[in-house]
Design an enzyme around this catalytic site. Structure first.
Site, PDB file in Angstrom:
ATOM      1  N   ASN A  74      80.190  62.807  30.637  1.00  0.00           N
ATOM      2  CA  ASN A  74      81.383  63.315  29.975  1.00  0.00           C
ATOM      3  C   ASN A  74      82.577  62.630  30.645  1.00  0.00           C
ATOM      4  O   ASN A  74      82.957  62.980  31.760  1.00  0.00           O
ATOM      5  CB  ASN A  74      81.437  64.840  30.153  1.00  0.00           C
ATOM      6  N   ARG A  95      79.146  62.707  25.719  1.00  0.00           N
ATOM      7  CA  ARG A  95      80.009  63.607  24.953  1.00  0.00           C
ATOM      8  C   ARG A  95      81.123  62.750  24.345  1.00  0.00           C
ATOM      9  O   ARG A  95      81.819  62.012  25.053  1.00  0.00           O
ATOM     10  CB  ARG A  95      80.631  64.643  25.884  1.00  0.00           C
ATOM     11  N   HIS A 128      84.511  71.871  20.194  1.00  0.00           N
ATOM     12  CA  HIS A 128      83.554  72.704  20.944  1.00  0.00           C
ATOM     13  C   HIS A 128      82.239  72.878  20.177  1.00  0.00           C
ATOM     14  O   HIS A 128      81.499  73.835  20.428  1.00  0.00           O
ATOM     15  CB  HIS A 128      84.101  74.140  21.174  1.00  0.00           C
ATOM     16  N   HIS A 158      84.114  80.945  21.911  1.00  0.00           N
ATOM     17  CA  HIS A 158      84.166  80.136  23.134  1.00  0.00           C
ATOM     18  C   HIS A 158      85.559  80.306  23.742  1.00  0.00           C
ATOM     19  O   HIS A 158      86.555  79.882  23.157  1.00  0.00           O
ATOM     20  CB  HIS A 158      83.898  78.660  22.776  1.00  0.00           C
ATOM     21  N   LEU A 159      85.620  80.943  24.919  1.00  0.00           N
ATOM     22  CA  LEU A 159      86.910  81.204  25.562  1.00  0.00           C
ATOM     23  C   LEU A 159      86.928  80.548  26.939  1.00  0.00           C
ATOM     24  O   LEU A 159      86.486  81.147  27.928  1.00  0.00           O
ATOM     25  CB  LEU A 159      87.147  82.717  25.703  1.00  0.00           C
ATOM     26  N   ASN A 219      89.355  77.148  28.999  1.00  0.00           N
ATOM     27  CA  ASN A 219      90.770  76.774  28.962  1.00  0.00           C
ATOM     28  C   ASN A 219      91.185  76.537  27.521  1.00  0.00           C
ATOM     29  O   ASN A 219      92.239  76.950  27.086  1.00  0.00           O
ATOM     30  CB  ASN A 219      91.013  75.541  29.823  1.00  0.00           C
ATOM     31  N   ARG A 279      97.722  76.357  25.351  1.00  0.00           N
ATOM     32  CA  ARG A 279      98.004  76.029  23.942  1.00  0.00           C
ATOM     33  C   ARG A 279      98.330  77.292  23.147  1.00  0.00           C
ATOM     34  O   ARG A 279      97.709  78.331  23.354  1.00  0.00           O
ATOM     35  CB  ARG A 279      96.804  75.332  23.309  1.00  0.00           C
ATOM     36  N   ASP A 327      95.509  80.893  34.037  1.00  0.00           N
ATOM     37  CA  ASP A 327      94.193  81.381  34.467  1.00  0.00           C
ATOM     38  C   ASP A 327      94.079  82.873  34.163  1.00  0.00           C
ATOM     39  O   ASP A 327      94.861  83.679  34.676  1.00  0.00           O
ATOM     40  CB  ASP A 327      94.025  81.117  35.971  1.00  0.00           C
ATOM     41  N   GLY A 344      84.252  80.338  30.363  1.00  0.00           N
ATOM     42  CA  GLY A 344      84.831  81.028  31.525  1.00  0.00           C
ATOM     43  C   GLY A 344      85.340  82.430  31.245  1.00  0.00           C
ATOM     44  O   GLY A 344      84.931  83.382  31.915  1.00  0.00           O
ATOM     45  N   GLU A 350      82.531  84.705  29.267  1.00  0.00           N
ATOM     46  CA  GLU A 350      81.383  85.148  30.059  1.00  0.00           C
ATOM     47  C   GLU A 350      81.777  86.153  31.135  1.00  0.00           C
ATOM     48  O   GLU A 350      80.965  86.988  31.540  1.00  0.00           O
ATOM     49  CB  GLU A 350      80.724  83.930  30.742  1.00  0.00           C
ATOM     50  N   GLU A 364      76.901  72.902  27.673  1.00  0.00           N
ATOM     51  CA  GLU A 364      77.081  71.781  26.737  1.00  0.00           C
ATOM     52  C   GLU A 364      76.259  70.568  27.171  1.00  0.00           C
ATOM     53  O   GLU A 364      75.751  69.832  26.335  1.00  0.00           O
ATOM     54  CB  GLU A 364      78.575  71.425  26.649  1.00  0.00           C
TER      55      GLU A 364
HETATM   56  P1  ADP Z   1      86.917  74.707  30.580  1.00  0.00           P
HETATM   57  O1  ADP Z   1      87.457  74.920  29.209  1.00  0.00           O
HETATM   58  O2  ADP Z   1      87.853  73.956  31.472  1.00  0.00           O
HETATM   59  O3  ADP Z   1      85.478  74.248  30.645  1.00  0.00           O
HETATM   60  P2  ADP Z   1      85.901  77.230  31.587  1.00  0.00           P
HETATM   61  O4  ADP Z   1      84.961  77.538  30.481  1.00  0.00           O
HETATM   62  O5  ADP Z   1      85.348  76.932  32.935  1.00  0.00           O
HETATM   63  O6  ADP Z   1      86.972  76.143  31.189  1.00  0.00           O
HETATM   64  O7  ADP Z   1      86.887  78.481  31.713  1.00  0.00           O
HETATM   65  C1  ADP Z   1      87.921  78.449  32.656  1.00  0.00           C
HETATM   66  C2  ADP Z   1      88.683  79.749  32.590  1.00  0.00           C
HETATM   67  O8  ADP Z   1      87.801  80.871  32.740  1.00  0.00           O
HETATM   68  C3  ADP Z   1      89.663  79.899  33.750  1.00  0.00           C
HETATM   69  O9  ADP Z   1      90.903  79.326  33.423  1.00  0.00           O
HETATM   70  C4  ADP Z   1      89.768  81.380  33.904  1.00  0.00           C
HETATM   71  O10 ADP Z   1      90.909  81.798  33.162  1.00  0.00           O
HETATM   72  C5  ADP Z   1      88.560  81.948  33.235  1.00  0.00           C
HETATM   73  N1  ADP Z   1      87.758  82.779  34.143  1.00  0.00           N
HETATM   74  C6  ADP Z   1      86.834  82.398  35.042  1.00  0.00           C
HETATM   75  N2  ADP Z   1      86.337  83.463  35.711  1.00  0.00           N
HETATM   76  C7  ADP Z   1      86.977  84.564  35.209  1.00  0.00           C
HETATM   77  C8  ADP Z   1      86.919  85.970  35.473  1.00  0.00           C
HETATM   78  N3  ADP Z   1      86.098  86.469  36.389  1.00  0.00           N
HETATM   79  N4  ADP Z   1      87.721  86.781  34.744  1.00  0.00           N
HETATM   80  C9  ADP Z   1      88.565  86.282  33.823  1.00  0.00           C
HETATM   81  N5  ADP Z   1      88.655  84.978  33.522  1.00  0.00           N
HETATM   82  C10 ADP Z   1      87.882  84.128  34.209  1.00  0.00           C
END
Ligand code: ADP
Length: 418
Positions: free
Chosen positions: A13, A99, A188, A217-218, A220, A250, A295, A344, A347, A401
């Site tokens: 990637n 990717r 995604h 999918h949540l 960044n 965004r 974050d 992130g 989950e 992914e």
């Molecule tokens: P990317 O889109 O960069 O792959 P990820 O899927 O790793 O991102 O998600 C990153 C985001 O997940 C972080 O910015 C953070 O906001 C969120 N995150 C990670 N752990 C937690 C948690 N325990 N509670 C709430 N949000 C979290």
């Protein structure tokens, strides 16, 4: 190459200054090595590598990495050393999966890379100016280092090519679709497809084509997809990854008229060009614009300390998800097996899931609060958190992914075998 010896798949990637990679043994279903080349072309460039043979101990190689070719050559050396340590005779890599962010309308599925595919990825650069160029650099560099090894492009957009025209077209003059290819593409796709496949397996469906679901999918970046008979029929991101949900930086859906309004009111907006507007909506909006941080962990902390902006941001973020659940529930005619949260935030953030799904009992969507709160600690690829009375399954499924790219790469390479 036959399926029996089709084992080691390198997934790459490539970003503008980084290369993330994973080496899979697809026969044993294990990760042999993974890592990151970062700060390519900058001071402090380095490669961080983990591999099974060294008990996944971190190995950091700090060296000048002026370009992606050099980054890959450092990586190739490490993989070759690992293979020699194990007295392996065969190449450390048997196929490479890349990717690729934007495949436009040309690519509906993973595709073996040749000159024509490279040209097509080049043609789509205007639609993904930040992503497709580094993806191409990765493809070219890998071809130099692994001559004769099949390379497969797995597109973020491909899974969404099944979306029908009534969902992908924008109601603007047709000529802009024809000349500039302005339409919804969605992104995604690999993640949505992966978690949908996991859910189909978990529900003992014969194949993905039997699954109806809404995937959320949540990370960044954030997006949702309505999946009918295993196929994407709508998704929240649009021509670019700016549309749809509220994200880390965004804005997601806004009135398109506000671009002009911001420019017309330069004195207050301090925006002088459309590039300024673009930058604010992509990089300074979303959670960051509302609260000062992108974050979600920090947003929750601020909220719990009584910060009203953070409380509002959480409400807005969850409400946008709920609106799309309503929209996709209707698009699917109310027929769905599961709502799936991943990445992130999806989950990890139980309170966010609970808020987004609150008061949806009339739709047959009922959360078990205890299961939702303990979902993070549960084992297994699929964690359920619906109440016994819920008609629709509610799942947390960690996305992967890279594994999906490796799986699709194997499928493409195996299909070449006469
Ligand atoms: P990317 O889109 O960069 O792959 P990820 O899927 O790793 O991102 O998600 C990153 C985001 O997940 C972080 O910015 C953070 O906001 C969120 N995150 C990670 N752990 C937690 C948690 N325990 N509670 C709430 N949000 C979290």
């Amino acid at each position: 190459m036959t399926p029996s010896n089709m084992m080691k798949i390198l997934v790459i990637n490539t970003g503008s200054s980084s290369i993330k990679y994973q080496l899979f043994d697809m026969t044993a279903h294990t990760v042999l090595a993974h890592g990151l080349v970062e700060r390519i072309g900058e001071a402090g460039s380095r490669l961080t590598h983990y591999d099974q043979k060294h008990n996944n101990a971190e190995r950091i190689i700090e060296t000048a990495i002026p370009n992606h070719e050099r980054g890959l050559s450092e990586l190739v050396q490490l993989l070759q050393e690992d293979a020699r340590d194990g007295d392996e005779e065969e190449s450390p890599v048997q196929a490479i999966g890349h990717r690729v962010v934007h495949g436009g309308e040309a690519f509906h599925e993973p595709t073996l890379i040749g000159e024509k595919v490279i040209q097509a990825i080049e043609e789509y650069i205007p639609l993904a100016p930040l992503h497709n160029p580094p993806n191409l650099i990765g493809i070219r560099a890998a071809a130099t280092h692994f001559p004769g090894i099949p390379q497969v492009a797995v597109f973020d957009t491909a899974f969404h090519q099944s979306i029908p025209a009534h969902a992908y077209r924008y109601a603007i003059p047709k000529e802009y679709y024809e000349s500039l290819k302005i339409r919804r593409y969605g992104f995604h796709g690999t993640s949505h497809q992966y978690v949908a496949r996991q859910a189909a397996n978990f529900l003992k469906k014969k194949s993905l084509s039997e699954l109806n679901a809404i995937t959320i999918h949540l990370g960044n970046g954030c997006s949702m997809t309505a999946i009918q008979n295993g196929k994407s029929i709508d998704t929240s991101m649009g021509m670019t990854p700016l549309e749809g949900l509220i994200m880390g930086t965004r804005c997601g859906d806004v009135d398109p008229a506000l671009h002009g309004y911001l420019l017309a009111n330069q004195d207050q907006s301090h925006m002088k060009s459309i590039q300024d507007v673009d930058k604010v909506l992509n990089k300074e909006s979303g959670l960051k614009g509302l609260t000062g941080t992108n974050d979600m962990r920090d947003v929750f902390r601020l909220r719990d300390e009584g910060n009203e902006d953070a409380a509002l941001a959480v409400e807005m973020y969850a409400y946008r998800i709920k609106k799309y659940i309503g929209a996709y529930f209707a698009a699917l005619g109310g027929k769905l097996d599961a709502i799936i949260f991943t990445a992130g935030v999806g989950e990890n953030a139980a309170p966010l899931r609970e808020l987004a799904l609150a008061n949806l009992e009339p739709f047959g969507i009922v959360v078990d609060a205890d299961k939702n709160n303990s979902a993070r600690k549960m084992e297994g690829p699929v964690v359920e958190f619906q109440a016994a009375s819920s008609k629709i399954n509610l799942f947390v499924i960690p996305t992967n992914e890279e594994l999906e790219i490796a799986t699709q790469t194997v499928q493409v390479v195996n299909s070449l075998t006469p």
